[in-house]
Design a protein around this motif. Structure first.
Motif, PDB file in Angstrom:
ATOM      1  N   TYR A   1       0.852  -1.206   0.000  1.00  0.00           N
ATOM      2  CA  TYR A   1       0.000   0.000   0.000  1.00  0.00           C
ATOM      3  C   TYR A   1       0.881   1.247   0.000  1.00  0.00           C
ATOM      4  N   ARG A   2       0.324   2.299  -0.560  1.00  0.00           N
ATOM      5  CA  ARG A   2       1.062   3.570  -0.625  1.00  0.00           C
ATOM      6  C   ARG A   2       0.216   4.726  -0.138  1.00  0.00           C
ATOM      7  N   THR A   3       0.877   5.696   0.464  1.00  0.00           N
ATOM      8  CA  THR A   3       0.176   6.931   0.843  1.00  0.00           C
ATOM      9  C   THR A   3       1.010   8.123   0.404  1.00  0.00           C
ATOM     10  N   GLY A   4       0.340   9.258   0.210  1.00  0.00           N
ATOM     11  CA  GLY A   4       1.036  10.450  -0.280  1.00  0.00           C
ATOM     12  C   GLY A   4       1.342  11.444   0.830  1.00  0.00           C
ATOM     13  N   HIS A   5       1.877  12.591   0.417  1.00  0.00           N
ATOM     14  CA  HIS A   5       2.094  13.693   1.354  1.00  0.00           C
ATOM     15  C   HIS A   5       0.750  14.196   1.877  1.00  0.00           C
ATOM     16  N   GLN A   6       0.777  14.876   2.992  1.00  0.00           N
ATOM     17  CA  GLN A   6      -0.388  15.669   3.393  1.00  0.00           C
ATOM     18  C   GLN A   6       0.128  16.985   3.970  1.00  0.00           C
ATOM     19  N   VAL A   7      -0.564  18.072   3.629  1.00  0.00           N
ATOM     20  CA  VAL A   7      -0.154  19.406   4.066  1.00  0.00           C
ATOM     21  C   VAL A   7      -1.054  19.811   5.236  1.00  0.00           C
ATOM     22  N   HIS A   8      -0.472  20.404   6.269  1.00  0.00           N
ATOM     23  CA  HIS A   8      -1.243  20.675   7.493  1.00  0.00           C
ATOM     24  C   HIS A   8      -2.386  21.668   7.285  1.00  0.00           C
ATOM     25  N   LEU A   9      -2.116  22.698   6.470  1.00  0.00           N
ATOM     26  CA  LEU A   9      -3.160  23.686   6.210  1.00  0.00           C
ATOM     27  C   LEU A   9      -3.788  24.255   7.480  1.00  0.00           C
ATOM     28  N   TYR A  10      -2.964  24.474   8.499  1.00  0.00           N
ATOM     29  CA  TYR A  10      -3.395  25.297   9.622  1.00  0.00           C
ATOM     30  C   TYR A  10      -3.862  26.615   9.026  1.00  0.00           C
ATOM     31  N   LEU A  11      -4.905  27.221   9.619  1.00  0.00           N
ATOM     32  CA  LEU A  11      -5.428  28.479   9.053  1.00  0.00           C
ATOM     33  C   LEU A  11      -4.377  29.571   9.076  1.00  0.00           C
ATOM     34  N   GLU A  12      -3.588  29.623  10.152  1.00  0.00           N
ATOM     35  CA  GLU A  12      -2.575  30.664  10.291  1.00  0.00           C
ATOM     36  C   GLU A  12      -1.229  30.137   9.805  1.00  0.00           C
ATOM     37  N   THR A  13      -0.628  30.850   8.871  1.00  0.00           N
ATOM     38  CA  THR A  13       0.693  30.417   8.378  1.00  0.00           C
ATOM     39  C   THR A  13       1.763  30.705   9.439  1.00  0.00           C
ATOM     40  N   GLN A  14       2.957  30.207   9.189  1.00  0.00           N
ATOM     41  CA  GLN A  14       4.054  30.377  10.149  1.00  0.00           C
ATOM     42  C   GLN A  14       4.416  31.854  10.286  1.00  0.00           C
ATOM     43  N   GLY A  15       4.790  32.251  11.492  1.00  0.00           N
ATOM     44  CA  GLY A  15       5.203  33.634  11.696  1.00  0.00           C
ATOM     45  C   GLY A  15       5.824  33.853  13.068  1.00  0.00           C
ATOM     46  N   MET A  16       6.793  34.759  13.126  1.00  0.00           N
ATOM     47  CA  MET A  16       7.466  35.081  14.389  1.00  0.00           C
ATOM     48  C   MET A  16       7.775  36.575  14.458  1.00  0.00           C
ATOM     49  N   LEU A  17       7.821  37.060  15.683  1.00  0.00           N
ATOM     50  CA  LEU A  17       8.226  38.440  15.955  1.00  0.00           C
ATOM     51  C   LEU A  17       9.311  38.382  17.025  1.00  0.00           C
ATOM     52  N   ALA A  18      10.518  38.867  16.673  1.00  0.00           N
ATOM     53  CA  ALA A  18      11.615  38.872  17.648  1.00  0.00           C
ATOM     54  C   ALA A  18      11.919  40.311  18.009  1.00  0.00           C
ATOM     55  N   GLU A  19      12.105  40.579  19.298  1.00  0.00           N
ATOM     56  CA  GLU A  19      12.447  41.953  19.677  1.00  0.00           C
ATOM     57  C   GLU A  19      13.529  41.959  20.743  1.00  0.00           C
ATOM     58  N   PRO A  20      14.360  43.019  20.738  1.00  0.00           N
ATOM     59  CA  PRO A  20      15.421  43.111  21.739  1.00  0.00           C
ATOM     60  C   PRO A  20      14.801  43.378  23.111  1.00  0.00           C
ATOM     61  N   ASP A  21      15.387  42.820  24.172  1.00  0.00           N
ATOM     62  CA  ASP A  21      14.849  43.101  25.513  1.00  0.00           C
ATOM     63  C   ASP A  21      15.543  44.288  26.160  1.00  0.00           C
ATOM     64  N   GLY A  22      16.471  44.937  25.412  1.00  0.00           N
ATOM     65  CA  GLY A  22      17.148  46.121  25.942  1.00  0.00           C
ATOM     66  C   GLY A  22      18.328  45.782  26.834  1.00  0.00           C
ATOM     67  N   GLU A  23      18.557  44.493  27.083  1.00  0.00           N
ATOM     68  CA  GLU A  23      19.691  44.097  27.937  1.00  0.00           C
ATOM     69  C   GLU A  23      20.578  43.094  27.220  1.00  0.00           C
ATOM     70  N   GLY A  24      20.484  43.082  25.900  1.00  0.00           N
ATOM     71  CA  GLY A  24      21.304  42.147  25.136  1.00  0.00           C
ATOM     72  C   GLY A  24      20.595  40.836  24.846  1.00  0.00           C
ATOM     73  N   GLY A  25      19.419  40.654  25.421  1.00  0.00           N
ATOM     74  CA  GLY A  25      18.669  39.416  25.199  1.00  0.00           C
ATOM     75  C   GLY A  25      17.528  39.625  24.220  1.00  0.00           C
ATOM     76  N   LEU A  26      16.687  38.608  24.062  1.00  0.00           N
ATOM     77  CA  LEU A  26      15.619  38.646  23.062  1.00  0.00           C
ATOM     78  C   LEU A  26      14.306  38.102  23.611  1.00  0.00           C
ATOM     79  N   ILE A  27      13.220  38.674  23.104  1.00  0.00           N
ATOM     80  CA  ILE A  27      11.900  38.098  23.362  1.00  0.00           C
ATOM     81  C   ILE A  27      11.332  37.704  22.004  1.00  0.00           C
ATOM     82  N   VAL A  28      10.911  36.456  21.864  1.00  0.00           N
ATOM     83  CA  VAL A  28      10.369  35.996  20.581  1.00  0.00           C
ATOM     84  C   VAL A  28       8.943  35.508  20.791  1.00  0.00           C
TER      85      VAL A  28
END
Ligand code: MTE
Ligand code: MOS
Length: 761
Positions: free
Chosen positions: A172-199
């Protein structure tokens, strides 16, 4: 229990349907830059040169980064670290990230990215796992192209097959499947002002994101905070790959000292993010005339794509479950994940099981046909029950609702009078058929992920009587925050509306592992119960003093035993604060039960507990168009205890629809490693127009070591539905499609084959 077991309104429902939830794309920051990614247009090649001069002329371009600009380690930290965050000297699939840019506007970033010139020396590529195994095949990473392998050996299958009355073997064989979450991938990274990061961003596994951001930036773990934003669906597609998106945003943020937002559009998401592994399985079952299964042999291959990512564990789960939910004394399973120059595959609801369950449950029906036995009966004879042993010789000691689930669906669907083989619609234009399946699912990470298998929870009771709960497992639509609120309220004796489970922030509780494998109910649920214990004692101590004797609690009120004096949770919390009692507590849960022999014959306790399902599908196939309509689908799932029955039913309904897409609609077309239909107009998924009558049925075989008897189950509908539908289609057509998806073209092919056979005979 006041709240666990009740149909309470899901707590994030109103916010989500009214559009008030804050997803990462909704979040704005002053001075934010926008990211874009340069991707490989070829499936395999060496990078000769990257020229950025033209891109530099774009107004608003702020930064360009390639592999050599990465301060930390240029590898995605996972099972085997082979996937570079940005391609170094080689690209191995179409869509692989080669460079990232940041610009003042999304348009500037995209334009600059399109002007970056990359010189490639094209290398021979391989796309099909069978080809990749041939001698002299192009090498993706290592000669031989095997990313991972597993084996199980129980008893003596060869000797057993020789004594069987009937043996059936099919591929038997099966194919790919795509997740199709409604929201696509995305990130926001910002400096924390002390050399670190908040993502912040959309994700299932914040601690994986933390690992990746720290590795890429070279920052220490106490300098990086990962905060989950509202997440619009994951289904496994936000397990490992958000780490890449986050690392890219973090690198650009580190380089520019400005917030950076990186949001994928649908086509980019399609081209570069993970998919369900295509699978190939050869299944051989041997049985006696009585229907008793004596031997099973499965050879299972998955196409891992260009990098290892999660393939070894996806493969392991598939391997452990490959013989099906039956007691079979002699079993051999051999499995391999193969590298090819295609998009890396990863986690997808069911995690390596749907592919092999489709094969194994189809083959069992073919065996039943050969034996002249009802497909429901062969299952009733062989299914796992308490005291039976799985193919890894794990004894099912408790919480096994499979026999009950099977009885329930057979009864609800009137199987005895209308089941497989009863419909006599051959020769008609629209043919009806029915199919059945049974399935099981090891809940949680099991022996394969034992190192990661712990979770933490922190509970803080405020002087105003409100309760804040922090956990490490995420809400991605499955309802975890709501269900965990119910557990927390009952554990504390608090009113449900006083409890708030926060979005996950890695700085609030220690690493709690990934949110996968339907583990949240047990892992975070038990961590909450552990954290609540000392607080509950303190609350009760104070309530007893206020009421002058022993108390009971219900719906957020402590009542003096046998009397009608009471005090509200809120007042008790205020009194605790007045007394300066410590009102914060951290709890932990840890899984130590598994024993499994990875190096030897694959025997032992693979998972702490299993969830079970039984499914019956009734379909109608249009023999002129080849379209399969699912008329009714009954599925009974053993969930241990339904924390919120409404939500259990919703998980079943959603999961069934996703599975129906997988079986009869969704076909990802790749040509030389390039996805030809990376959009929703050409990759067809079910919509609200595809009415499917799903009949969810709940079985509760209590799991004593889960929260109030509960265990996870959210992936079950994805495992049991495809074979039930495929078996129903085979019943309708009198001939079987051994390849998914069963799209109209394939149905028509099968019909033509059977017409040809009839003419010949
Ligand atoms: N349901 C919704 N609505 N959205 C999702 O992303 N993911 C599924 C399942 N149900 C998912 C979902 C997958 S792949 C898993 S592993 C489980 O939910 C995870 O949830 P749990 O750990 O709370 O069981
Ligand atoms: Mo689910 S595939 O385990 O995220």
């Amino acid at each position: 229990m006041t709240y666990v077991g009740k149909r309470v309104l899901r707590r994030d429902a109103i916010k989500k349907v009214t559009g008030r939830g804050l997803y990462v794309a909704d979040q704005r920051r002053l001075g934010a830059l926008y990211g874009a990614t340069v991707r490989s247009p070829i499936p395999h090649g060496r990078i000769r040169e990257i020229r950025v001069s033209k891109a530099m002329t774009v107004e608003g371009l702020v930064a360009v980064m390639t592999a050599s600009d990465i301060k930390g380690r240029n590898l995605l930290p996972l099972v085997v670290d082979d996937y570079p965050l940005l391609a170094d000297d080689r690209v191995r699939f179409v869509g692989q990230a080669v460079a990232i840019v940041a610009g003042e506007t999304p348009d500037a970033a995209r334009r600059a990215a399109s002007l970056i010139e990359v010189d490639y020396e094209s290398l021979d590529a391989v796309f099909d796992p069978q080809d990749a195994l041939e001698d002299g095949a192009p090498t993706v990473h290592l000669p031989g192209n095997v990313l991972s392998r597993h084996q199980i050996l129980k008893g003596d299958p060869d000797a057993a097959f020789a004594t069987c009355d009937v043996v059936v073997e099919r591929t038997y064989r099966t194919g790919h499947q795509v997740h199709l979450y409604l929201e696509t991938q995305g990130m926001l990274a910002e400096p924390d002002g002390e050399g670190g990061l908040i993502v912040r961003g959309t994700m299932q596994c914040p601690y994986y994101v933390l690992d990746a951001v720290c590795a890429a930036t070279g920052l220490r773990r106490n300098q990086v905070e990962i905060i989950q934003a509202e997440t619009g669906g994951g289904f496994g597609g936000k397990e490992d790959v958000p780490s890449i998106v986050a690392a890219h945003a973090a690198l650009l943020c580190q380089a520019t000292a400005r917030p950076v937002k990186l949001i994928y559009d649908r086509e980019e998401d399609f081209a570069s993010m993970s998919k369900r592994h295509p699978g190939w399985a050869s299944v051989r079952y041997g049985a006696m005339k009585t229907g008793e299964l004596r031997a099973c042999d499965v050879s299972y291959i998955i196409n891992g794509g260009a990098y290892t990512t999660l393939s070894p564990i996806v493969l392991w789960r598939g391997t452990v479950h490959a013989a099906g939910p039956y007691e079979i004394p002699n079993v051999r399973i051999e499995s391999k994940a193969i590298a090819t120059n295609t998009v890396p595959c990863g986690a997808f609801r069911g995690f390596g099981q749907p592919q092999v369950a489709f094969a194994q449950e189809s083959c069992l029906d073919e065996l039943a046909l050969e034996l002249g036995m009802d497909p429901a009966e062969i299952r009733q004879i062989n299914i796992l029950r308490r005291g039976k042993r799985t193919s890894t010789s794990q004894v099912i000691s408790d919480s096994c609702g499979l026999p009950r689930a099977l009885d329930m669906v057979l009864e609800a669907s009137s199987w005895a009078t209308s089941g497989a083989g009863r419909g006599d619609s051959q020769g008609q234009l629209r043919r009806r058929g029915m199919g059945v399946s049974t399935a099981y699912y090891g809940v949680g990470l099991g022996a394969g992920g034992r190192k990661l298998d712990r979770a933490h929870a922190s509970i803080q009771i405020e002087p105003d009587g409100s309760v804040a709960v922090a956990v490490g497992n995420t809400e991605m639509g499955q309802g975890a925050r709501s269900e965990l609120s119910q557990i927390a309220a009952d554990a504390l004796g608090a009113p449900l509306d006083a409890v708030r489970v926060r979005l996950v922030d890695t700085s609030r509780v220690p690493d709690s592992g990934p949110t996968v494998a339907s583990r949240t109910t047990i892992s975070s649920g038990m961590a909450i119960i552990d954290a609540a214990r000392p607080l509950r004692q303190r609350l009760e101590g104070v309530a007893q003093r206020l009421l002058g004797g022993p108390t009971e609690s219900s719906e957020g009120v402590f009542v003096a035993e046998g009397e009608n004096r009471s005090v509200a949770f809120r007042e008790v919390a205020a009194a605790c604060a007045q007394e300066r009692q410590p009102m914060q507590s951290v709890g932990q849960w840890r899984q130590d039960k598994t024993t499994y022999d990875f190096e030897g014959s694959g025997q032992g306790d693979a998972y702490e507990v299993y969830a079970y399902s039984a499914t019956v599908a009734a379909v109608e196939v249009d023999t002129e168009t080849g379209v399969v309509d699912i008329l009714d689908l009954w599925t009974a799932i053993d969930v241990g205890k339904a924390v919120n029955p409404d939500q259990v039913e919703a998980q079943i309904e959603g999961g069934v629809v996703q599975a129906v897409g997988y079986v009869v609609m969704e076909e990802l077309v790749l040509h030389e490693g390039r996805i030809e239909n990376p959009n929703l107009s050409a990759y067809i998924i079910p919509t609200s127009m595809d009415v499917i009558k799903v009949h969810p049925l709940i079985v509760e075989a209590r799991y004593p070591e889960g929260p109030y008897g509960a265990k996870g189950f959210g992936e079950m509908p994805m495992i049991g539905t495809p074979p039930a539908v495929a078996n129903a289609v085979a019943d309708a057509l009198g001939r079987r499609c051994r390849q998914l998806p069963i799209v109209p073209e394939r149905v028509l092919e099968v019909l033509e084959e059977s017409e040809r056979d009839e003419e010949e005979s």
